[in-house]
Design an enzyme around this catalytic site. Structure first.
Site, mmCIF file in Angstrom:
data_model
loop_
_atom_site.group_PDB
_atom_site.id
_atom_site.type_symbol
_atom_site.label_atom_id
_atom_site.label_comp_id
_atom_site.label_asym_id
_atom_site.label_seq_id
_atom_site.Cartn_x
_atom_site.Cartn_y
_atom_site.Cartn_z
ATOM 1 N N ASN A 151 0.812 -1.230 0.000
ATOM 2 C CA ASN A 151 0.000 0.000 0.000
ATOM 3 C C ASN A 151 0.840 1.274 0.000
ATOM 4 O O ASN A 151 0.492 2.253 -0.663
ATOM 5 C CB ASN A 151 -0.993 -0.022 1.166
ATOM 6 C CG ASN A 151 -0.326 -0.173 2.510
ATOM 7 O OD1 ASN A 151 0.740 -0.766 2.622
ATOM 8 N ND2 ASN A 151 -0.935 0.363 3.535
ATOM 9 N N GLU A 249 3.290 -5.070 12.403
ATOM 10 C CA GLU A 249 2.324 -3.976 12.253
ATOM 11 C C GLU A 249 1.255 -4.477 11.298
ATOM 12 O O GLU A 249 1.524 -4.672 10.111
ATOM 13 C CB GLU A 249 3.046 -2.722 11.742
ATOM 14 C CG GLU A 249 2.281 -1.455 12.062
ATOM 15 C CD GLU A 249 1.289 -1.090 10.981
ATOM 16 O OE1 GLU A 249 0.079 -1.380 11.174
ATOM 17 O OE2 GLU A 249 1.699 -0.544 9.955
ATOM 18 N N CYS A 283 -3.432 1.500 6.537
ATOM 19 C CA CYS A 283 -3.901 0.827 7.759
ATOM 20 C C CYS A 283 -4.474 1.818 8.756
ATOM 21 O O CYS A 283 -5.202 1.436 9.665
ATOM 22 C CB CYS A 283 -2.761 0.033 8.378
ATOM 23 S SG CYS A 283 -1.278 0.994 8.620
ATOM 24 N N GLU A 461 7.182 0.698 16.115
ATOM 25 C CA GLU A 461 8.212 1.241 15.239
ATOM 26 C C GLU A 461 8.357 2.728 15.571
ATOM 27 O O GLU A 461 7.634 3.262 16.400
ATOM 28 C CB GLU A 461 7.788 1.041 13.782
ATOM 29 C CG GLU A 461 7.549 -0.423 13.436
ATOM 30 C CD GLU A 461 7.266 -0.637 11.951
ATOM 31 O OE1 GLU A 461 6.115 -0.410 11.534
ATOM 32 O OE2 GLU A 461 8.188 -1.017 11.219
HETATM 33 O O1 TXE Z 1 -0.991 -8.891 2.640
HETATM 34 P P1 TXE Z 1 0.157 -9.855 3.064
HETATM 35 P P2 TXE Z 1 -1.985 -9.025 1.417
HETATM 36 C C1 TXE Z 1 -4.189 -6.129 5.054
HETATM 37 C C2 TXE Z 1 -5.367 -5.713 4.201
HETATM 38 C C3 TXE Z 1 -5.296 -6.633 3.048
HETATM 39 C C4 TXE Z 1 -4.827 -7.896 3.723
HETATM 40 C C5 TXE Z 1 -4.156 -8.888 2.822
HETATM 41 O O2 TXE Z 1 -6.558 -5.935 4.917
HETATM 42 O O3 TXE Z 1 -6.536 -6.819 2.422
HETATM 43 O O4 TXE Z 1 -3.906 -7.460 4.690
HETATM 44 O O5 TXE Z 1 -3.219 -8.223 2.000
HETATM 45 C C6 TXE Z 1 4.425 -11.035 2.603
HETATM 46 N N1 TXE Z 1 5.964 -15.311 4.962
HETATM 47 N N2 TXE Z 1 -3.015 -5.302 4.852
HETATM 48 O O6 TXE Z 1 -2.424 -10.427 1.220
HETATM 49 O O7 TXE Z 1 0.038 -11.154 2.378
HETATM 50 C C7 TXE Z 1 3.925 -10.549 1.264
HETATM 51 O O8 TXE Z 1 4.679 -11.105 0.219
HETATM 52 C C8 TXE Z 1 6.574 -14.126 4.857
HETATM 53 C C9 TXE Z 1 -2.738 -4.365 5.890
HETATM 54 O O9 TXE Z 1 -1.395 -8.334 0.271
HETATM 55 O O10 TXE Z 1 0.174 -9.832 4.547
HETATM 56 C C10 TXE Z 1 4.101 -9.057 1.422
HETATM 57 O O11 TXE Z 1 5.458 -8.696 1.222
HETATM 58 N N3 TXE Z 1 6.040 -13.087 4.206
HETATM 59 C C11 TXE Z 1 -1.471 -3.716 5.731
HETATM 60 C C12 TXE Z 1 3.731 -8.848 2.899
HETATM 61 O O12 TXE Z 1 3.856 -10.127 3.498
HETATM 62 C C13 TXE Z 1 4.817 -13.231 3.674
HETATM 63 C C14 TXE Z 1 -0.824 -3.598 4.460
HETATM 64 C C15 TXE Z 1 2.327 -8.335 3.133
HETATM 65 O O13 TXE Z 1 1.430 -9.134 2.439
HETATM 66 C C16 TXE Z 1 4.124 -14.458 3.771
HETATM 67 C C17 TXE Z 1 -1.189 -4.613 3.507
HETATM 68 C C18 TXE Z 1 4.753 -15.518 4.448
HETATM 69 N N4 TXE Z 1 4.184 -16.718 4.586
HETATM 70 C C19 TXE Z 1 -2.263 -5.406 3.724
HETATM 71 N N5 TXE Z 1 2.935 -14.304 3.148
HETATM 72 C C20 TXE Z 1 -1.031 -2.732 6.760
HETATM 73 N N6 TXE Z 1 -0.916 -3.144 8.006
HETATM 74 O O14 TXE Z 1 -0.737 -1.609 6.436
HETATM 75 C C21 TXE Z 1 2.879 -13.039 2.665
HETATM 76 N N7 TXE Z 1 4.027 -12.389 2.969
#
Ligand code: TXE
Length: 480
Positions: A151, A249, A283, A461
């Site tokens: 994001n 986070e 977020c 953080e």
């Molecule tokens: O996030 P992911 P996604 C929330 C938001 C969104 C939901 C899913 O609600 O709809 O999460 O989004 C890495 N081991 N937020 O699926 O998968 C992935 O490659 C290690 C909130 O896109 O959590 C990416 O680099 N890493 C949020 C990162 O995790 C892994 C921001 C985030 O992706 C992994 C984004 C694994 N097993 C989404 N699986 C905020 N807090 O700001 C995935 N990743």
């Protein structure tokens, strides 16, 4: 076609895995680049490079470390146009936003932590009556992993990397596979800035391949992660048996609480921003709007009028307020939430539909959406949607709104609009959140602790909190 490479041991390398992923432009739905899906071997190589660089980097005098990080900050600033354009194409966010917020903040992250490390200190304790003195050393951990989401790609990537490097660690980092381009450009900047090889290594790929290899690596001793709550829980479960340090986070479902005695126009303008900035994909967005009943109808009508004026258009245009949603699958997820909300009795006051932008018919656009709900206990108020969607609900008393604000599993941030100082303080004290804004939103001071409670994560953080996370405290006790 843009072909992204890993940055390992100071070099730009193709993945050993030889597997590539398509990189989509959300504004037109076309593939415009390829990014590696790095394997465990690539991550191992990144680790080896980081591990060999660690003895020298951790012993580099602070002034020199600081100078290198400042050089990176300068180069980010010098390349603001290129980086902002890349971020906008990759993520779908308006270029004006990338230029005014994302990229300047990436430079600030490096600049801030370059200076912060020179001011970081640890304690000493005189053990009175025992003729002993204790002092605490704050040592870098070693090789740490930083994993960031799509994001705010460069903004959040650097928010982790900069304190990790400033504290003397070497890093294996992975940006989101959905938005890898600015991290790739950062690799080139680090080379130009003369960051010693191996100090920062950037490996690209999917969460369940590259990300998984990072969190499973037994020698990567700490993980700083921003992303979804489900992924955070998975990381915690994987890392716990290896006793890794974790900073997570995660998601939010933040209340925006509006009292009748607030500064109305400031509240209204800020609420537009806190609802829809970055297509609502922050977020910290205030996705649950609670309005005191005496001004509820007025707010509803004024808010709808203002939202109607928001322009959904191609992100490269200067007048665009809302660009494209980051991916097709995410757009579908957001639309499904809206559909479910209607089925649950939510009333769509505005928006709710996918939009076709002329000339970019395959782009992932949707209307900003306002849904009136009757209860806080519905899916749309309980789960993180992470799109340009807010709900509205009236409230009568402070107690009632406090119950609703806290009545979710998340606890990241909250906004309170009131000119009653006592009430502002009272509610701030009682709201379950890591960050509370009174009469503002997303006003950030990089020295402050940033993070959430409950399902919004663990750890903080920002400022010295980040430097504490990226160091191990060691107590030395000397009897004299
Ligand atoms: O996030 P992911 P996604 C929330 C938001 C969104 C939901 C899913 O609600 O709809 O999460 O989004 C890495 N081991 N937020 O699926 O998968 C992935 O490659 C290690 C909130 O896109 O959590 C990416 O680099 N890493 C949020 C990162 O995790 C892994 C921001 C985030 O992706 C992994 C984004 C694994 N097993 C989404 N699986 C905020 N807090 O700001 C995935 N990743």
């Amino acid at each position: 076609m843009l072909k992204i490479k890993n940055y390992i041991n100071g070099e730009l390398l193709k993945p050993r895995s030889k597997v590539w992923l398509d990189n989509f432009c959300p504004a037109n739905g076309e593939v415009y680049g390829q990014t590696p899906n790095s394997s465990q071997e690539d991550v191992d190589n990144a680790y080896i490079a980081a591990q060999s660089a660690f003895p020298s980097w951790s012993q580099t005098p602070l002034e020199e470390r600081c100078r290198t990080l400042l050089k990176i900050a300068d180069l980010i600033e010098n390349n603001i146009d290129t980086l902002a354009e890349a971020e906008s194409i990759d993520n779908g966010k308006p270029i004006t936003l990338a230029k005014s917020v994302d990229i300047p903040r990436a430079a600030s992250n490096f600049r801030f932590f370059a200076h912060a490390i020179t001011q970081f200190s640890s304690e000493s304790h005189e053990t009175v009556g025992q003729e002993a003195i204790n002092y605490t050393l704050r040592r870098p951990i070693g090789v740490v992993g930083c994993i960031s989401p799509w994001n705010l790609p460069l903004y959040l990537f650097t928010w982790k990397i900069a304190p990790a490097l400033a504290a003397g660690n070497c890093v294996v980092a992975k940006p989101s596979e959905v938005t890898p381009v600015t991290a790739f450009l950062l690799s080139k900047i680090c080379i130009e800035a003369g960051l010693p090889k191996g100090v920062l290594n950037i490996v690209h790929g999917l969460g369940n391949t590259t990300g998984q290899a990072i969190i499973e690596h037994p020698e990567i001793k700490a993980i700083s992660f921003t992303g979804g709550t489900k992924t955070g829980a998975h990381i915690a479960k994987t890392a716990a048996p290896m006793f890794k340090k974790l900073s997570l986070e995660l998601g939010g479902k933040n209340p925006n609480i509006i009292f009748a005695d607030c500064d109305y126009s400031d509240m209204l303008n800020t609420t537009i921003r806190s609802s829809f900035t970055n297509q609502g994909q922050i977020c910290l967005c205030g996705s649950r709007i609670f309005v005191e009943d005496s001004i509820y109808e007025k707010f509803k009508s004024d808010f709808i009028q203002k939202v109607k004026l928001l322009r959904v258009d191609h992100p490269s245009k200067d007048l665009t307020d809302i660009g494209a949603i980051v991916s097709k699958s995410h757009l579908e997820k957001v639309l499904k939430y809206i559909n479910n909300a209607e089925n649950e009795g939510g009333k769509i006051l505005f928006g709710g539909q996918q939009i076709c932008v002329e000339g970019f018919e395959n782009g992932y656009y949707m209307e900003p959406t306002i849904i009136e709900v009757e209860t806080n206990n519905c899916q749309i108020n309980q789960e993180e949607v992470f799109g340009p969607v807010v709900t509205l609900m009236p409230f009568k008393t402070e107690d009632e709104v406090l119950q609703m604000a806290n009545g979710v599993k998340y606890g990241l941030s909250a906004t309170i609009w009131t000119n009653n100082l006592q009430r502002g303080i009272r509610l701030s004290n009682q709201i379950q959140a890591g960050i509370v804004w009174v009469n503002t939103w997303m006003l950030r001071d990089l020295r402050t602790p940033f993070g959430g409670v409950k399902a919004s994560g663990i750890g903080r953080e920002g400022g010295f909190e980040a430097l504490r996370f990226f160091t191990e405290a060691k107590n030395v006790c000397i009897k004299y």
